[in-house]
Write an enzyme that holds these catalytic residues in place. Structure first.
Site, PDB file in Angstrom:
ATOM      1  N   HIS A 146     135.761  -5.324 -25.708  1.00 37.45           N
ATOM      2  CA  HIS A 146     136.364  -6.658 -25.555  1.00 37.45           C
ATOM      3  C   HIS A 146     136.279  -7.164 -24.115  1.00 37.45           C
ATOM      4  CE1 HIS A 146     139.716  -9.399 -27.277  1.00 37.45           C
ATOM      5  NE2 HIS A 146     139.099 -10.013 -26.294  1.00 37.45           N
ATOM      6  N   HIS A 199     135.108 -10.731 -21.688  1.00 31.56           N
ATOM      7  CA  HIS A 199     134.658 -12.132 -21.621  1.00 31.56           C
ATOM      8  C   HIS A 199     133.815 -12.291 -20.368  1.00 31.56           C
ATOM      9  CE1 HIS A 199     137.356 -13.602 -24.862  1.00 31.56           C
ATOM     10  NE2 HIS A 199     138.160 -12.650 -24.430  1.00 31.56           N
ATOM     11  N   ARG A 234     131.720 -15.220 -19.774  1.00 31.20           N
ATOM     12  CA  ARG A 234     131.640 -16.652 -19.368  1.00 31.20           C
ATOM     13  C   ARG A 234     130.247 -17.232 -19.216  1.00 31.20           C
ATOM     14  NH1 ARG A 234     136.543 -16.588 -21.222  1.00 31.20           N
ATOM     15  NH2 ARG A 234     138.196 -16.093 -19.748  1.00 31.20           N
ATOM     16  N   HIS A 261     141.287 -11.562 -33.638  1.00 31.69           N
ATOM     17  CA  HIS A 261     142.135 -11.908 -32.485  1.00 31.69           C
ATOM     18  C   HIS A 261     143.625 -11.863 -32.844  1.00 31.69           C
ATOM     19  CE1 HIS A 261     143.835 -14.432 -29.256  1.00 31.69           C
ATOM     20  NE2 HIS A 261     144.284 -15.227 -30.189  1.00 31.69           N
ATOM     21  N   HIS A 309     143.425  -6.392 -29.175  1.00 34.14           N
ATOM     22  CA  HIS A 309     144.615  -6.433 -28.309  1.00 34.14           C
ATOM     23  C   HIS A 309     145.976  -6.398 -29.016  1.00 34.14           C
ATOM     24  CE1 HIS A 309     143.946 -10.649 -29.230  1.00 34.14           C
ATOM     25  NE2 HIS A 309     143.047 -10.831 -28.288  1.00 34.14           N
ATOM     26  N   ASN A 344     146.886 -14.120 -23.533  1.00 29.00           N
ATOM     27  CA  ASN A 344     147.033 -14.145 -24.990  1.00 29.00           C
ATOM     28  C   ASN A 344     146.503 -12.849 -25.585  1.00 29.00           C
ATOM     29  OD1 ASN A 344     147.912 -16.761 -24.730  1.00 29.00           O
ATOM     30  ND2 ASN A 344     146.044 -17.690 -25.547  1.00 29.00           N
ATOM     31  N   ASP A 388     139.826  -6.785 -22.593  1.00 24.65           N
ATOM     32  CA  ASP A 388     140.033  -8.237 -22.687  1.00 24.65           C
ATOM     33  C   ASP A 388     139.864  -8.889 -21.309  1.00 24.65           C
ATOM     34  OD1 ASP A 388     140.339 -10.692 -23.857  1.00 24.65           O
ATOM     35  OD2 ASP A 388     142.449 -10.474 -24.358  1.00 24.65           O
ATOM     36  N   PRO A 409     145.045 -18.711 -20.138  1.00 21.06           N
ATOM     37  CA  PRO A 409     145.491 -17.337 -20.376  1.00 21.06           C
ATOM     38  C   PRO A 409     144.372 -16.333 -20.106  1.00 21.06           C
ATOM     39  CG  PRO A 409     144.907 -18.372 -22.457  1.00 21.06           C
ATOM     40  CD  PRO A 409     144.641 -19.395 -21.380  1.00 21.06           C
ATOM     41  N   GLY A 410     144.726 -15.190 -19.562  1.00 25.51           N
ATOM     42  CA  GLY A 410     143.755 -14.117 -19.395  1.00 25.51           C
ATOM     43  C   GLY A 410     143.801 -13.493 -18.014  1.00 25.51           C
TER      44      GLY A 410
HETATM   45  O1  DOR Z   1     144.090 -14.204 -22.776  1.00 26.54           O
HETATM   46  C1  DOR Z   1     143.091 -14.512 -23.404  1.00 26.54           C
HETATM   47  N1  DOR Z   1     141.992 -14.954 -22.775  1.00 26.54           N
HETATM   48  N2  DOR Z   1     143.092 -14.441 -24.732  1.00 26.54           N
HETATM   49  C2  DOR Z   1     142.082 -14.935 -25.494  1.00 26.54           C
HETATM   50  O2  DOR Z   1     142.157 -14.885 -26.687  1.00 26.54           O
HETATM   51  C3  DOR Z   1     140.923 -15.569 -24.849  1.00 26.54           C
HETATM   52  C4  DOR Z   1     140.777 -15.105 -23.469  1.00 26.54           C
HETATM   53  C5  DOR Z   1     139.863 -15.978 -22.673  1.00 26.54           C
HETATM   54  O3  DOR Z   1     138.765 -16.282 -23.145  1.00 26.54           O
HETATM   55  O4  DOR Z   1     140.222 -16.324 -21.551  1.00 26.54           O
HETATM   56 ZN    ZN Z   2     142.139 -12.661 -28.131  1.00 17.85          ZN
HETATM   57 ZN    ZN Z   3     139.693 -11.851 -25.583  1.00 16.59          ZN
END
Ligand code: DOR
Ligand code: ZN
Ligand code: ZN
Length: 392
Positions: free
Chosen positions: A18, A20, A22, A139, A192, A238, A265, A283-284
């Site tokens: 998991h 990201h 970008r 998710h 998560h 999230n 994540d 979020p993240g």
């Molecule tokens: O905290 C999060 N960030 N939760 C998600 O589901 C997406 C992720 C993001 O892409 O930033």
């Molecule tokens: Zn998520």
């Molecule tokens: Zn995620």
């Protein structure tokens, strides 16, 4: 280069289900190149790049591009995760078959950051995935319960007037999809896990013979909603940081094998998207360069996991869940050397500025953490050593 293994612990290279990255779309916050570097420095030899890019990774054109770019950089295998549906909050199943049979051989599909709320779509996705032998990762957010929600629904959020994200928003989807997996006779993976109740539901589903697996993030193993007091949006994520009792339950569930693995994540965000009002911030949080140290700190040090278990939750189980034959294997004659050597005793101070990620949104800023990656090796080639990446 000479590799000094004295005092080090050798483990199979880590596999992150998991991440990201970008790219395409927000290369100002992370690219496949910078995310790969962060992964190699974190001890990873394979990462799964989530589909909520811009454009969304819902076609073989995009998933093949991500795979090729990862191979070109050569620091870590970047496996693209395909979107379950076409576009954001899609109503139509994506061409899972075309993505699975493309050059990238996509093995995992998810709604993460895209949100499939419709149980009928999830039911059909599981049937489609069963035919292809690929994994669906959920998710786990019921969006009708998270309208405007920015923090865990509890006393801390109430005190600050922040709209709460109830546990039921997660747990209702976990329960629902466990039952959909039962009826489909096929596996589902929960992203998560953040609540004690999710751990209970996964435990129950496994006891019923339902094919379900789950991951937990380092931040949900370490932090709780008391963090909200600072009102710092670096703590916004999230699903949200929950309560201390959830954190303890998640640690126990990981130790017992109810929760299968740790996944980061890793979610880079630009400074301007993190320094605004809490409610408006994205979020993240970053994860790739701190995951191992958090696991050592909250799981190994208190005796909840042995080093053997670290190999299991960071590498072997994730590789099994997604069906990667050349990753997560114990070191054996004739196997490709996907390895990480860890210095368990070195302590270091987290500085977001020092990360190779373009973004620096770490909630662990200033914290002293144990354990450092001394070397990472992908198919025999050193990809990172002593805090430096070794580009192709
Ligand atoms: O905290 C999060 N960030 N939760 C998600 O589901 C997406 C992720 C993001 O892409 O930033
Ligand atoms: Zn998520
Ligand atoms: Zn995620």
């Amino acid at each position: 280069s000479v590799i000094d293994g004295r005092g080090g612990i050798l483990l199979p290279g880590f596999v992150d289900l998991h991440t990201h990255l970008r790219e395409p779309g927000r290369e100002d916050t992370e690219t496949i190149a910078t995310g790969s570097a962060a992964a190699a420095l974190g001890g990873y030899t394979a990462v799964f790049a989530m589909a909520n890019t811009d454009p969304v990774a819902d076609s073989a054109l995009i998933t093949d591009h991500v795979w090729r770019r990862g191979q070109e950089i050569g620091l870590v295998d970047v496996h693209p995760v395909g979107a379950v549906t076409v576009g954001l909050k899609g109503k139509q199943l994506a061409e899972l078959g075309a993505m699975a049979s493309g050059e990238a051989r996509v093995r995992m599909f998810s709604d993460d950051g895209l949100c499939v709320e419709d149980p009928l779509i999830m039911r059909r996705a599981l049937e489609y995935a069963r035919g292809l032998g690929v994994l669906i990762a959920q998710h786990a957010e019921e969006p009708r319960l998270t309208v405007g929600a920015v923090a865990h629904e509890g006393a801390a959020a109430a005190k600050l007037g922040l709209t709460g994200w109830p546990r039921a928003a997660e747990e209702s989807i976990v329960a629902r999809d466990a039952l959909l997996a039962r009826d489909a006779g096929y596996r589902v993976h929960i992203c998560h896990a953040s609540t004690a109740g999710t751990a209970e539901l996964v435990k129950w589903a496994k006891s019923q013979g339902i094919q379900i697996t789950a991951e937990v993030t380092p931040h949900h193993l370490m932090l709780d909603d008391s963090r909200l007091e600072t009102y710092d949006a670096v703590n916004k994520v999230n699903p949200p940081l929950r309560e201390n009792s959830d954190v303890s339950a998640l640690r126990r569930a990981l130790a017992e094998g109810v929760i299968d693995c740790v996944a980061t994540d890793h979610a880079p965000h630009a400074a301007q998207d993190k320094c605004c009002e809490f409610a408006a911030a994205r979020p993240g949080m970053l994860g790739l360069q701190t995951a191992l140290s958090i696991v050592i700190d909250v799981m190994v040090k208190p005796g909840l996991l042995s080093w053997r278990d670290v190999a299991r939750v960071m590498s072997e189980r994730p590789a099994q869940i997604v069906g990667l034959p050349d990753q997560g294997r114990p070191i054996a004659v004739g196997e490709p050397a996907n390895l990480v050597m860890v210095d368990p005793d070195v302590e270091w101070i987290v500085r977001g500025d020092d990360f190779v990620s373009i973004s620096d949104n770490t909630p662990f800023e200033g914290l002293t953490l144990p354990g450092q990656v001394r070397m990472t090796m992908l198919r025999g080639r050193v990809t990172a050593q002593e805090g430096k990446v070794n580009p192709l």
